[in-house]
Design a protein around this motif. Sequence first.
Motif, PDB file in Angstrom:
ATOM      1  N   UNK A   1       0.824  -1.210   0.000  1.00 49.62           N
ATOM      2  CA  UNK A   1       0.000   0.000   0.000  1.00 49.62           C
ATOM      3  C   UNK A   1       0.860   1.263   0.000  1.00 49.62           C
ATOM      4  N   UNK A   2       2.005   1.223   0.669  1.00 52.60           N
ATOM      5  CA  UNK A   2       2.931   2.363   0.648  1.00 52.60           C
ATOM      6  C   UNK A   2       3.462   2.606  -0.763  1.00 52.60           C
ATOM      7  N   UNK A   3       3.837   1.540  -1.446  1.00 48.38           N
ATOM      8  CA  UNK A   3       4.344   1.675  -2.816  1.00 48.38           C
ATOM      9  C   UNK A   3       3.264   2.276  -3.702  1.00 48.38           C
ATOM     10  N   UNK A   4       2.067   1.737  -3.616  1.00 46.97           N
ATOM     11  CA  UNK A   4       0.969   2.256  -4.443  1.00 46.97           C
ATOM     12  C   UNK A   4       0.573   3.675  -4.056  1.00 46.97           C
ATOM     13  N   UNK A   5       0.673   3.998  -2.766  1.00 45.89           N
ATOM     14  CA  UNK A   5       0.209   5.293  -2.282  1.00 45.89           C
ATOM     15  C   UNK A   5       1.191   6.433  -2.424  1.00 45.89           C
ATOM     16  N   UNK A   6       2.495   6.157  -2.201  1.00 46.71           N
ATOM     17  CA  UNK A   6       3.470   7.254  -2.254  1.00 46.71           C
ATOM     18  C   UNK A   6       4.795   6.890  -2.926  1.00 46.71           C
ATOM     19  N   UNK A   7       5.269   5.700  -2.739  1.00 45.74           N
ATOM     20  CA  UNK A   7       6.623   5.389  -3.217  1.00 45.74           C
ATOM     21  C   UNK A   7       6.742   5.359  -4.733  1.00 45.74           C
ATOM     22  N   UNK A   8       5.681   4.984  -5.431  1.00 40.37           N
ATOM     23  CA  UNK A   8       5.741   5.022  -6.895  1.00 40.37           C
ATOM     24  C   UNK A   8       5.921   6.438  -7.419  1.00 40.37           C
ATOM     25  N   UNK A   9       5.561   7.427  -6.608  1.00 43.18           N
ATOM     26  CA  UNK A   9       5.686   8.825  -7.024  1.00 43.18           C
ATOM     27  C   UNK A   9       7.037   9.423  -6.644  1.00 43.18           C
ATOM     28  N   UNK A  10       7.800   8.735  -5.820  1.00 43.01           N
ATOM     29  CA  UNK A  10       9.076   9.245  -5.327  1.00 43.01           C
ATOM     30  C   UNK A  10      10.252   8.708  -6.143  1.00 43.01           C
ATOM     31  N   UNK A  11      11.337   9.440  -6.106  1.00 44.29           N
ATOM     32  CA  UNK A  11      12.581   9.022  -6.758  1.00 44.29           C
ATOM     33  C   UNK A  11      13.365   8.137  -5.781  1.00 44.29           C
ATOM     34  N   UNK A  12      12.796   6.973  -5.478  1.00 45.49           N
ATOM     35  CA  UNK A  12      13.372   6.063  -4.490  1.00 45.49           C
ATOM     36  C   UNK A  12      14.636   5.411  -5.047  1.00 45.49           C
ATOM     37  N   UNK A  13      15.702   5.501  -4.268  1.00 43.94           N
ATOM     38  CA  UNK A  13      16.942   4.805  -4.588  1.00 43.94           C
ATOM     39  C   UNK A  13      16.936   3.435  -3.920  1.00 43.94           C
ATOM     40  N   UNK A  14      16.442   3.390  -2.684  1.00 43.46           N
ATOM     41  CA  UNK A  14      16.356   2.125  -1.954  1.00 43.46           C
ATOM     42  C   UNK A  14      15.948   2.358  -0.519  1.00 43.46           C
ATOM     43  N   UNK A  15      15.682   1.260   0.150  1.00 50.58           N
ATOM     44  CA  UNK A  15      15.348   1.317   1.566  1.00 50.58           C
ATOM     45  C   UNK A  15      16.600   1.176   2.406  1.00 50.58           C
ATOM     46  N   UNK A  16      16.610   1.833   3.551  1.00 50.86           N
ATOM     47  CA  UNK A  16      17.752   1.757   4.470  1.00 50.86           C
ATOM     48  C   UNK A  16      17.451   0.928   5.700  1.00 50.86           C
ATOM     49  N   UNK A  17      16.166   0.668   5.977  1.00 51.40           N
ATOM     50  CA  UNK A  17      15.816  -0.154   7.125  1.00 51.40           C
ATOM     51  C   UNK A  17      14.544   0.302   7.787  1.00 51.40           C
ATOM     52  N   UNK A  18      14.079  -0.552   8.687  1.00 48.34           N
ATOM     53  CA  UNK A  18      12.907  -0.227   9.480  1.00 48.34           C
ATOM     54  C   UNK A  18      13.240  -0.463  10.950  1.00 48.34           C
ATOM     55  N   UNK A  19      12.638   0.338  11.796  1.00 54.14           N
ATOM     56  CA  UNK A  19      12.849   0.258  13.243  1.00 54.14           C
ATOM     57  C   UNK A  19      11.505   0.174  13.949  1.00 54.14           C
ATOM     58  N   UNK A  20      11.574  -0.293  15.183  1.00 55.53           N
ATOM     59  CA  UNK A  20      10.432  -0.256  16.103  1.00 55.53           C
ATOM     60  C   UNK A  20       9.171  -0.891  15.524  1.00 55.53           C
ATOM     61  N   UNK A  21       9.316  -2.054  14.896  1.00 52.79           N
ATOM     62  CA  UNK A  21       8.154  -2.774  14.374  1.00 52.79           C
ATOM     63  C   UNK A  21       7.363  -3.314  15.554  1.00 52.79           C
ATOM     64  N   UNK A  22       6.078  -2.987  15.600  1.00 46.98           N
ATOM     65  CA  UNK A  22       5.214  -3.435  16.690  1.00 46.98           C
ATOM     66  C   UNK A  22       3.891  -3.915  16.118  1.00 46.98           C
ATOM     67  N   UNK A  23       3.518  -5.142  16.494  1.00 53.96           N
ATOM     68  CA  UNK A  23       2.207  -5.669  16.158  1.00 53.96           C
ATOM     69  C   UNK A  23       1.324  -5.460  17.371  1.00 53.96           C
ATOM     70  N   UNK A  24       0.336  -4.588  17.234  1.00 48.79           N
ATOM     71  CA  UNK A  24      -0.502  -4.189  18.362  1.00 48.79           C
ATOM     72  C   UNK A  24      -1.729  -5.084  18.547  1.00 48.79           C
ATOM     73  N   UNK A  25      -2.308  -5.527  17.446  1.00 44.64           N
ATOM     74  CA  UNK A  25      -3.513  -6.359  17.467  1.00 44.64           C
ATOM     75  C   UNK A  25      -3.437  -7.333  16.296  1.00 44.64           C
ATOM     76  N   UNK A  26      -4.062  -8.493  16.443  1.00 45.86           N
ATOM     77  CA  UNK A  26      -4.072  -9.428  15.319  1.00 45.86           C
ATOM     78  C   UNK A  26      -4.984  -8.935  14.192  1.00 45.86           C
ATOM     79  N   UNK A  27      -4.630  -9.330  12.970  1.00 38.52           N
ATOM     80  CA  UNK A  27      -5.461  -9.079  11.798  1.00 38.52           C
ATOM     81  C   UNK A  27      -6.186 -10.382  11.493  1.00 38.52           C
ATOM     82  N   UNK A  28      -7.498 -10.295  11.383  1.00 40.48           N
ATOM     83  CA  UNK A  28      -8.342 -11.464  11.184  1.00 40.48           C
ATOM     84  C   UNK A  28      -8.926 -11.470   9.770  1.00 40.48           C
TER      85      UNK A  28
END
Length: 152
Positions: free
Chosen positions: A72-99
């Motif tokens: 959804x990020x790629x479709x929503x904003x990243x396709x419009x950006x001049x992305x060179x690459x990702x550098x990483x993600x931090x603080x990943x938290x799963x707050x509630x299950x997805x059903x």
Amino acid sequence: MRRSGDPVRFEGIEPGTTTHCGSTTVTENEIVEFAERYDPLAIHTDPAAAAESRFGGLIASGYHTLCLSVRLLVEGVRNERAVVGGLGIDDVRWHRPVEPGDAITVRTEILDTRPSESDPNTGIVHEAITVTNQREETVLSYENYELLARRE
């Protein structure tokens, strides 16, 4: 798919900007297919075993939710950006299950930007990603660092 026009370069990214990146509904088949391939725990693959778990039924793998959010990020904003690459993600938290049947929505907020110290042709965008369900409950949050091309 890139949208028409020039891509948004580093200088066009403003701290404080919030963007809603769309939503998708998660199906039971998708949950099971993803989990059978990548995270084969019974709470993700076996409806009978999952019904006996603390969740009372199948739940999506957190990694499945993370992957859906990236799409959804790629479709929503990243396709419009001049992305060179990702550098990483931090603080990943799963707050509630997805059903099965949950509709998840992705929002990104630009926390800060800075020119790259090692490459003057790029800049770093730091953003907070929040994923919510149809009840507006947060199911996933994380921070992302992305490398974008600068104007020439």
